[in-house]
Design a protein around this motif. Structure first.
Motif, short mmCIF file in Angstrom:
data_model
loop_
_atom_site.label_atom_id
_atom_site.label_comp_id
_atom_site.label_asym_id
_atom_site.label_seq_id
_atom_site.Cartn_x
_atom_site.Cartn_y
_atom_site.Cartn_z
N THR A 140 -2.40 13.57 2.22
CA THR A 140 -1.09 13.56 2.86
C THR A 140 -0.90 12.28 3.67
N LEU A 141 -1.95 11.88 4.39
CA LEU A 141 -1.87 10.66 5.19
C LEU A 141 -1.66 9.43 4.30
N MET A 142 -2.30 9.42 3.15
CA MET A 142 -2.15 8.29 2.24
C MET A 142 -0.71 8.21 1.74
N TYR A 143 -0.10 9.36 1.42
CA TYR A 143 1.30 9.37 0.99
C TYR A 143 2.22 8.90 2.11
N LYS A 144 1.90 9.30 3.35
CA LYS A 144 2.72 8.88 4.49
C LYS A 144 2.60 7.37 4.71
N PHE A 145 1.39 6.85 4.60
CA PHE A 145 1.21 5.39 4.70
C PHE A 145 2.06 4.69 3.65
N GLN A 146 2.06 5.23 2.45
CA GLN A 146 2.82 4.60 1.36
C GLN A 146 4.32 4.68 1.63
N ALA A 147 4.79 5.84 2.09
CA ALA A 147 6.22 6.02 2.34
C ALA A 147 6.70 5.18 3.52
N GLU A 148 5.89 5.10 4.56
CA GLU A 148 6.27 4.37 5.78
C GLU A 148 5.86 2.91 5.74
N LYS A 149 5.16 2.52 4.67
CA LYS A 149 4.64 1.15 4.54
C LYS A 149 3.74 0.79 5.73
N GLU A 150 2.87 1.74 6.08
CA GLU A 150 1.94 1.55 7.18
C GLU A 150 0.52 1.40 6.64
N ARG A 151 -0.34 0.79 7.44
CA ARG A 151 -1.74 0.62 7.06
C ARG A 151 -2.70 1.11 8.14
N ILE A 152 -2.13 1.49 9.30
CA ILE A 152 -2.98 1.88 10.42
C ILE A 152 -2.25 2.91 11.27
N ALA A 153 -2.99 3.84 11.84
CA ALA A 153 -2.36 4.88 12.66
C ALA A 153 -3.32 5.32 13.75
N LEU A 154 -2.75 5.77 14.86
CA LEU A 154 -3.54 6.38 15.92
C LEU A 154 -3.57 7.89 15.70
N VAL A 155 -4.74 8.47 15.83
CA VAL A 155 -4.92 9.91 15.61
C VAL A 155 -4.80 10.62 16.95
N VAL A 156 -3.96 11.65 17.00
CA VAL A 156 -3.75 12.39 18.25
C VAL A 156 -4.10 13.86 18.04
N ASP A 157 -4.49 14.52 19.15
CA ASP A 157 -4.79 15.95 19.06
C ASP A 157 -3.54 16.77 19.32
N GLU A 158 -3.70 18.07 19.47
CA GLU A 158 -2.55 18.96 19.64
C GLU A 158 -1.81 18.72 20.96
N TYR A 159 -2.48 18.03 21.91
CA TYR A 159 -1.83 17.75 23.19
C TYR A 159 -1.23 16.35 23.22
N GLY A 160 -1.37 15.62 22.15
CA GLY A 160 -0.81 14.27 22.08
C GLY A 160 -1.74 13.20 22.61
N ASP A 161 -2.95 13.58 23.00
CA ASP A 161 -3.92 12.60 23.48
C ASP A 161 -4.51 11.84 22.30
N ILE A 162 -4.74 10.55 22.49
CA ILE A 162 -5.29 9.71 21.43
C ILE A 162 -6.77 10.02 21.23
N MET A 163 -7.12 10.37 20.01
CA MET A 163 -8.50 10.73 19.68
C MET A 163 -9.24 9.63 18.94
N GLY A 164 -8.49 8.80 18.21
CA GLY A 164 -9.14 7.75 17.43
C GLY A 164 -8.13 6.95 16.64
N LEU A 165 -8.64 6.21 15.67
CA LEU A 165 -7.80 5.31 14.87
C LEU A 165 -8.23 5.42 13.42
N VAL A 166 -7.27 5.43 12.52
CA VAL A 166 -7.57 5.51 11.09
C VAL A 166 -6.74 4.46 10.35
N THR A 167 -7.34 3.85 9.35
CA THR A 167 -6.65 2.81 8.57
C THR A 167 -6.63 3.19 7.10
N LEU A 168 -5.80 2.48 6.35
CA LEU A 168 -5.75 2.68 4.90
C LEU A 168 -7.10 2.34 4.28
#
Length: 430
Positions: free
Chosen positions: A290-318
């Motif tokens: 799903t994340l790969m499809y979102k990267f493709q649709a949004e033309k993104e290559r990097i994203a910040l990963v957040v938990d259910e409270y919106g706190d930043i947990m990490g970083l993921v790239t294509l």
């Protein structure tokens, strides 16, 4: 029949046995043929494959035709065998000899042997047989339709549709088995890639993300010279900018944009902030496909990963997703060259406590539990239920582990004993 010589009856009986063998082998060959290879050959325009597929589109008619032919020749063969045996052994022993002898002959020459051959080489049997069976089905269609009408009526009472009774679709697990069963037809590395693609929906962003503590980021409120030094020494093309805390992230700056500003003598904090790119956030539970499809649709290559409270947990790239499929781009996946697992001369492996468990399992061929904590440090702390104050040896999931170094309330280094990892001599000499 009395006017026909015994030798002629023997010849006729032999022909009937051959016909019985033909129908038996045709049935097994048609039913045993690889449906996926058949579809492949059909798409390539193979006429034999097209004929076989046409017959298999209605298996009820095909089986009806074959069984009609098989039963006709077997009954005729039984009649001839009885006449021959009566002539040879008399009225009393003749029928008995015919029953016993013909049963043995049919089993060997018209059932077991041809069906075994057809099961071993279904294409070599089914393709030539289709040349005969297809026109024969046209000729005997009224008789076949009559028989099928009765049998289909019986099946309808059982709520079975003979046309749609078979499903050639493969589940993900079945497709995984097909990939592994391909053997030498598909190289091992390609098999691993295909299976990794199948597993993408079982892996989440949390599983492959760079943990928050390891994110390379720059505090925009730092001294400008320090910021310049960090930018020039950064090993990544995209660097996260934040104010005081990573929770107050500003955005990502691309090295290309920084170089462009530098070339124009416009390299200032204000211009750098204007060059930042909007942050794309993703929940930690997002499956990788799903994340790969979102990267493709949004033309993104990097994203910040957040938990259910919106706190930043990490970083993921294509690149992280691609490495999950095809392996590490930039580093060797040979265990003794791993960044986080170091092979020792005694055969043990020293592992960094912050190592991702899934990565360790893939690199080392281990099977440490991946449900729960993502790092080896977290797994051991959960198992011990406390932070050890000194070296401790445990057996976790069957693996003998020794905690070697503990620093700042974290397990820094763990030794995995050689019982579960025995290197080759070549790897020790590298």
């Amino acid at each position: 029949m009395d006017d026909i010589s015994t030798s002629t009856l023997f010849i006729a009986l032999g022909v009937l046995i051959l016909l019985s063998a033909y129908f038996s082998s045709s049935e097994t060959g048609m039913m045993s043929i690889n449906r996926y290879r058949l579809k492949h050959l059909q798409n390539e325009g193979n006429r034999s494959a097209q004929r076989v597929q046409k017959l298999l589109d209605r298996p009820d008619r095909l089986i009806g035709l074959i069984l009609i032919g098989n039963n006709l020749v077997n009954i005729a063969a039984a009649s001839l065998a009885t006449i021959i045996c009566i002539r040879l052994f008399g009225d009393y022993w003749g029928p008995f000899a015919a029953t016993l002898g013909l049963t043995l002959i049919l089993l060997i020459f018209a059932e077991v042997t041809p069906k075994t051959l057809a099961a071993l080489y279904p294409e070599k049997i089914a393709f030539p047989s289709s040349v005969i069976l297809l026109p024969l089905l046209t000729i005997l269609y009224p008789f076949v339709a009559f028989i099928n009408g009765i049998t289909n009526g019986i099946l309808a009472l059982l709520k079975i549709n003979p046309v749609n009774g078979s499903d050639d679709s493969l589940s993900r697990e079945e497709l995984r088995t097909v990939v592994y069963e391909a053997g030498s037809l598909i190289p091992q590395k390609h098999q691993d890639m295909l299976v990794s693609i199948l597993d993408l929906e079982n892996v989440t962003a949390e599983d492959i993300m760079v943990p928050r503590a390891e994110i390379v980021a720059i505090d925009i409120n730092d001294d400008w010279r320090k910021i310049q030094k960090q930018l020039t020494q950064a090993q990544h093309t995209r660097v996260l900018l934040y104010r005081d805390s990573i929770d107050d992230s500003v955005g990502f700056v691309h090295a290309r944009d920084a170089l462009r500003l530098l070339s124009k003598d416009q390299f200032t904090k204000a211009s750098l902030l204007r060059a930042v790119r909007e942050i794309y956030f993703t929940p930690e539970s997002t499956p990788l496909h799903t994340l790969m499809y979102k990267f493709q649709a949004e033309k993104e290559r990097i994203a910040l990963v957040v938990d259910e409270y919106g706190d930043i947990m990490g970083l993921v790239t294509l690149e992280d997703i691609l490495e999950e499929i095809i392996g590490d781009f930039t580093t060797s996946i040979v265990p003794d060259h791993s960044k986080e697992a170091h092979l020792q001369q005694d055969g043990s492996v020293l592992v960094d406590g912050s190592a991702n468990i899934r990565d360790l399992n893939k690199e080392m061929g281990w099977n440490l539990p991946i449900e729960g904590p993502k790092t080896l440090n977290g797994l051991l702390l959960e198992y011990l239920e406390e932070i050890p104050e000194h070296k401790v040896s445990v057996r976790l999931a069957g693996y003998p582990l020794e905690i070697v170094d503990i620093t700042e309330n974290m397990i820094k280094t763990v030794r995995v004993m050689p019982e579960y990892y025995r290197p080759s001599e070549d790897s020790l000499n590298d």
